[in-house]
Design a protein around this motif. Structure first.
Motif, PDB file in Angstrom:
ATOM      1  N   ARG A 159     -12.983   6.664 -17.408  1.00  0.00           N
ATOM      2  CA  ARG A 159     -12.705   6.826 -18.836  1.00  0.00           C
ATOM      3  C   ARG A 159     -12.829   8.269 -19.284  1.00  0.00           C
ATOM      4  NH1 ARG A 159     -15.778   1.651 -21.678  1.00  0.00           N
ATOM      5  NH2 ARG A 159     -14.567   0.009 -20.616  1.00  0.00           N
ATOM      6  N   ARG A 160     -13.705   9.024 -18.629  1.00  0.00           N
ATOM      7  CA  ARG A 160     -13.919  10.414 -19.050  1.00  0.00           C
ATOM      8  C   ARG A 160     -12.959  11.381 -18.372  1.00  0.00           C
ATOM      9  NH1 ARG A 160     -20.104  10.727 -17.432  1.00  0.00           N
ATOM     10  NH2 ARG A 160     -19.116   9.664 -15.662  1.00  0.00           N
ATOM     11  N   ARG A 161     -12.412  10.973 -17.241  1.00  0.00           N
ATOM     12  CA  ARG A 161     -11.532  11.872 -16.485  1.00  0.00           C
ATOM     13  C   ARG A 161     -10.305  11.099 -16.039  1.00  0.00           C
ATOM     14  NH1 ARG A 161     -10.796  13.662 -11.035  1.00  0.00           N
ATOM     15  NH2 ARG A 161     -10.251  15.885 -10.944  1.00  0.00           N
ATOM     16  N   LYS A 162      -9.182  11.438 -16.601  1.00  0.00           N
ATOM     17  CA  LYS A 162      -7.941  10.765 -16.256  1.00  0.00           C
ATOM     18  C   LYS A 162      -6.786  11.756 -16.344  1.00  0.00           C
ATOM     19  CE  LYS A 162      -7.511   8.922 -20.959  1.00  0.00           C
ATOM     20  NZ  LYS A 162      -7.366   7.683 -21.765  1.00  0.00           N
ATOM     21  N   PRO A 163      -5.692  11.471 -15.660  1.00  0.00           N
ATOM     22  CA  PRO A 163      -4.560  12.413 -15.652  1.00  0.00           C
ATOM     23  C   PRO A 163      -3.978  12.636 -17.039  1.00  0.00           C
ATOM     24  CG  PRO A 163      -4.343  10.779 -13.906  1.00  0.00           C
ATOM     25  CD  PRO A 163      -5.457  10.317 -14.776  1.00  0.00           C
ATOM     26  N   GLN A 164      -3.513  13.851 -17.247  1.00  0.00           N
ATOM     27  CA  GLN A 164      -2.797  14.196 -18.471  1.00  0.00           C
ATOM     28  C   GLN A 164      -1.305  14.131 -18.185  1.00  0.00           C
ATOM     29  OE1 GLN A 164      -4.466  14.779 -21.409  1.00  0.00           O
ATOM     30  NE2 GLN A 164      -6.206  14.155 -20.132  1.00  0.00           N
ATOM     31  N   PRO A 165      -0.614  13.168 -18.779  1.00  0.00           N
ATOM     32  CA  PRO A 165       0.816  12.998 -18.450  1.00  0.00           C
ATOM     33  C   PRO A 165       1.643  14.197 -18.899  1.00  0.00           C
ATOM     34  CG  PRO A 165       0.196  11.678 -20.362  1.00  0.00           C
ATOM     35  CD  PRO A 165      -1.083  12.252 -19.819  1.00  0.00           C
ATOM     36  N   PRO A 166       2.772  14.401 -18.214  1.00  0.00           N
ATOM     37  CA  PRO A 166       3.344  13.562 -17.157  1.00  0.00           C
ATOM     38  C   PRO A 166       2.806  13.915 -15.774  1.00  0.00           C
ATOM     39  CG  PRO A 166       4.889  15.292 -17.716  1.00  0.00           C
ATOM     40  CD  PRO A 166       3.717  15.444 -18.647  1.00  0.00           C
ATOM     41  N   LEU A 167       2.675  12.901 -14.939  1.00  0.00           N
ATOM     42  CA  LEU A 167       2.214  13.058 -13.569  1.00  0.00           C
ATOM     43  C   LEU A 167       3.351  12.687 -12.632  1.00  0.00           C
ATOM     44  CD1 LEU A 167      -0.685  13.376 -11.977  1.00  0.00           C
ATOM     45  CD2 LEU A 167      -0.381  10.920 -11.633  1.00  0.00           C
ATOM     46  N   ARG A 168       3.541  13.465 -11.584  1.00  0.00           N
ATOM     47  CA  ARG A 168       4.557  13.143 -10.584  1.00  0.00           C
ATOM     48  C   ARG A 168       3.897  13.131  -9.206  1.00  0.00           C
ATOM     49  NH1 ARG A 168       6.306  11.606 -14.423  1.00  0.00           N
ATOM     50  NH2 ARG A 168       8.352  11.875 -15.376  1.00  0.00           N
ATOM     51  N   LEU A 169       4.399  12.276  -8.339  1.00  0.00           N
ATOM     52  CA  LEU A 169       3.746  11.978  -7.070  1.00  0.00           C
ATOM     53  C   LEU A 169       4.375  12.751  -5.913  1.00  0.00           C
ATOM     54  CD1 LEU A 169       3.626   8.100  -7.570  1.00  0.00           C
ATOM     55  CD2 LEU A 169       1.922   9.797  -8.288  1.00  0.00           C
ATOM     56  N   ARG A 170       3.510  13.186  -4.997  1.00  0.00           N
ATOM     57  CA  ARG A 170       3.950  13.851  -3.775  1.00  0.00           C
ATOM     58  C   ARG A 170       3.395  13.087  -2.586  1.00  0.00           C
ATOM     59  NH1 ARG A 170       2.104  20.044  -5.372  1.00  0.00           N
ATOM     60  NH2 ARG A 170       3.348  20.227  -7.289  1.00  0.00           N
ATOM     61  N   SER A 171       4.210  12.898  -1.586  1.00  0.00           N
ATOM     62  CA  SER A 171       3.778  12.176  -0.398  1.00  0.00           C
ATOM     63  C   SER A 171       3.127  13.123   0.597  1.00  0.00           C
ATOM     64  CB  SER A 171       4.970  11.467   0.260  1.00  0.00           C
ATOM     65  OG  SER A 171       4.595  10.910   1.493  1.00  0.00           O
ATOM     66  N   LEU A 172       1.944  12.741   1.085  1.00  0.00           N
ATOM     67  CA  LEU A 172       1.269  13.471   2.150  1.00  0.00           C
ATOM     68  C   LEU A 172       1.486  12.812   3.504  1.00  0.00           C
ATOM     69  CD1 LEU A 172      -2.156  14.306   0.451  1.00  0.00           C
ATOM     70  CD2 LEU A 172      -0.080  15.696   0.549  1.00  0.00           C
ATOM     71  N   GLY A 173       2.256  11.744   3.506  1.00  0.00           N
ATOM     72  CA  GLY A 173       2.501  11.006   4.736  1.00  0.00           C
ATOM     73  C   GLY A 173       2.429   9.512   4.463  1.00  0.00           C
ATOM     74  N   SER A 174       3.110   8.737   5.272  1.00  0.00           N
ATOM     75  CA  SER A 174       3.129   7.288   5.080  1.00  0.00           C
ATOM     76  C   SER A 174       3.061   6.590   6.435  1.00  0.00           C
ATOM     77  CB  SER A 174       4.390   6.855   4.335  1.00  0.00           C
ATOM     78  OG  SER A 174       5.561   7.209   5.049  1.00  0.00           O
ATOM     79  N   ARG A 175       2.694   5.322   6.376  1.00  0.00           N
ATOM     80  CA  ARG A 175       2.582   4.521   7.590  1.00  0.00           C
ATOM     81  C   ARG A 175       3.128   3.133   7.315  1.00  0.00           C
ATOM     82  NH1 ARG A 175      -2.942   3.464  11.133  1.00  0.00           N
ATOM     83  NH2 ARG A 175      -1.999   2.120  12.721  1.00  0.00           N
ATOM     84  N   LEU A 176       3.896   2.602   8.250  1.00  0.00           N
ATOM     85  CA  LEU A 176       4.447   1.254   8.143  1.00  0.00           C
ATOM     86  C   LEU A 176       3.859   0.396   9.249  1.00  0.00           C
ATOM     87  CD1 LEU A 176       6.606  -0.555   6.674  1.00  0.00           C
ATOM     88  CD2 LEU A 176       8.135   0.045   8.564  1.00  0.00           C
ATOM     89  N   THR A 177       3.217  -0.701   8.859  1.00  0.00           N
ATOM     90  CA  THR A 177       2.623  -1.631   9.819  1.00  0.00           C
ATOM     91  C   THR A 177       3.436  -2.913   9.830  1.00  0.00           C
ATOM     92  OG1 THR A 177       0.421  -0.746   9.360  1.00  0.00           O
ATOM     93  CG2 THR A 177       0.538  -2.882  10.464  1.00  0.00           C
ATOM     94  N   PRO A 178       4.046  -3.271  10.969  1.00  0.00           N
ATOM     95  CA  PRO A 178       4.838  -4.508  11.033  1.00  0.00           C
ATOM     96  C   PRO A 178       3.981  -5.730  10.689  1.00  0.00           C
ATOM     97  CG  PRO A 178       5.253  -3.127  12.949  1.00  0.00           C
ATOM     98  CD  PRO A 178       4.083  -2.516  12.236  1.00  0.00           C
ATOM     99  N   ILE A 179       4.623  -6.722  10.101  1.00  0.00           N
ATOM    100  CA  ILE A 179       3.929  -7.943   9.675  1.00  0.00           C
ATOM    101  C   ILE A 179       3.929  -8.950  10.814  1.00  0.00           C
ATOM    102  CG2 ILE A 179       4.003  -9.885   8.057  1.00  0.00           C
ATOM    103  CD1 ILE A 179       5.388  -7.972   6.080  1.00  0.00           C
ATOM    104  N   GLU A 180       2.779  -9.530  11.055  1.00  0.00           N
ATOM    105  CA  GLU A 180       2.678 -10.595  12.039  1.00  0.00           C
ATOM    106  C   GLU A 180       3.125 -11.902  11.388  1.00  0.00           C
ATOM    107  OE1 GLU A 180      -1.179 -10.804  13.723  1.00  0.00           O
ATOM    108  OE2 GLU A 180      -1.144  -8.759  14.510  1.00  0.00           O
ATOM    109  N   ILE A 181       4.111 -12.551  11.999  1.00  0.00           N
ATOM    110  CA  ILE A 181       4.733 -13.732  11.403  1.00  0.00           C
ATOM    111  C   ILE A 181       4.500 -14.939  12.304  1.00  0.00           C
ATOM    112  CG2 ILE A 181       6.909 -14.750  10.612  1.00  0.00           C
ATOM    113  CD1 ILE A 181       7.945 -11.892  10.228  1.00  0.00           C
ATOM    114  N   ASP A 182       4.177 -16.072  11.696  1.00  0.00           N
ATOM    115  CA  ASP A 182       4.090 -17.339  12.409  1.00  0.00           C
ATOM    116  C   ASP A 182       5.482 -17.964  12.381  1.00  0.00           C
ATOM    117  OD1 ASP A 182       3.832 -20.126  12.993  1.00  0.00           O
ATOM    118  OD2 ASP A 182       1.701 -20.025  12.530  1.00  0.00           O
ATOM    119  N   PRO A 183       6.206 -18.021  13.500  1.00  0.00           N
ATOM    120  CA  PRO A 183       7.582 -18.527  13.504  1.00  0.00           C
ATOM    121  C   PRO A 183       7.709 -19.935  12.924  1.00  0.00           C
ATOM    122  CG  PRO A 183       7.053 -17.503  15.609  1.00  0.00           C
ATOM    123  CD  PRO A 183       5.775 -17.615  14.856  1.00  0.00           C
TER     124      PRO A 183
END
Length: 253
Positions: A143-167
């Motif tokens: 509540r005391r510290r929050k972003p002052q808009p507008p805020l825009r996002l930058r990616s530092l990296g991403s990871r994709l984990t495949p989903i385990e599926i029950d056929p």
């Protein structure tokens, strides 16, 4: 996933899918994830390959300084990172998999914020993998510290984990959807007869009605004109000149 709200959303989604590749959007009950709603979003995969926001939480929109609903995914990203979110969303649907992106952003006051985004596949009302449910959570926000808009996002990296599926569950789910709705549309709980809302985040489908009977015409609701005071007497002659009366007329059913 380091943020508690991110972890809560993932656990709910994983429980909801129950061994399938993805749950349906209409299965999502917002009451089960009330603590995560403010930073959640739902993306829609369009026919042209672009990703568009269908829903966005109030706090996320406050951070961004705009209503994200209806915007393309690129609109919330910083220059040079425009394609990062939409690319990960497309991979989430194509794999399908769970996508996690580490974020850094700068707000209008020049303050740096770190955080993460979670992207999870959802089936649309037509049963295809065309929705992505996710959230954006920033570190050290209170509540005391929050972003002052507008805020825009930058990616530092991403990871994709495949989903385990029950056929077996996946095949059973596909058969159940087809048996319940051969046209592939999930209907409202009342079958669309009363126009009641459908479950979760699903949009209520338009209802179908029969043509009115001739003997029912006289019982149709009439339109009532309201001009200032609705109880004021009307002119006896509707064709008479209207002296000093407004041009705008409000009509209610």
């Amino acid at each position: 996933m380091e943020n508690p709200n991110t972890q809560t959303l993932y656990r709910y989604w994983n429980e909801l899918r129950a061994g399938r590749d993805a749950p349906g959007r209409s299965e999502v009950d917002p009451r089960r994830i009330s603590g995560s709603l403010e930073t959640m979003f739902i993306l829609e995969a369009r026919d042209d390959g672009q990703m568009r926001f269908r829903l966005a939480g109030t706090r996320l929109c406050e951070w961004l300084g705009m209503e994200a609903r209806g915007c393309m995914a690129e609109a919330v990203m910083a220059p040079g990172h425009e394609q990062e979110l939409s690319d990960l969303a497309r991979r989430v649907l194509r794999s399908p998999g769970v996508g996690v992106m580490r974020l850094r952003a700068v707000d209008n006051a020049g303050t740096d914020w770190s955080g993460e985004a979670l992207l999870l596949p959802l089936r649309s009302e037509l049963g295809d993998l065309a929705r992505v449910m996710g959230c954006v959570n920033l570190d050290a926000v209170d509540r005391r510290r929050k972003p002052q808009p507008p805020l825009r996002l930058r990616s530092l990296g991403s990871r994709l984990t495949p989903i385990e599926i029950d056929p077996g569950l996946a095949a059973q789910d596909a058969s159940a959807r087809m048996a319940a709705d051969p046209l592939g549309a999930l209907r409202a709980p009342d079958g669309g007869k009363t126009g009641g809302p459908s479950r979760g985040f699903a949009e209520a489908p338009a209802g179908f009605g029969h043509a009115p009977r001739e003997d029912a015409v006289e019982h149709r609701p009439q339109l009532t004109a309201i001009e200032g005071n609705p109880s004021a007497p009307r002119d006896a002659d509707p064709t008479a000149p209207r002296r000093g009366r407004p041009n705008l007329r409000l009509v209610k059913d």
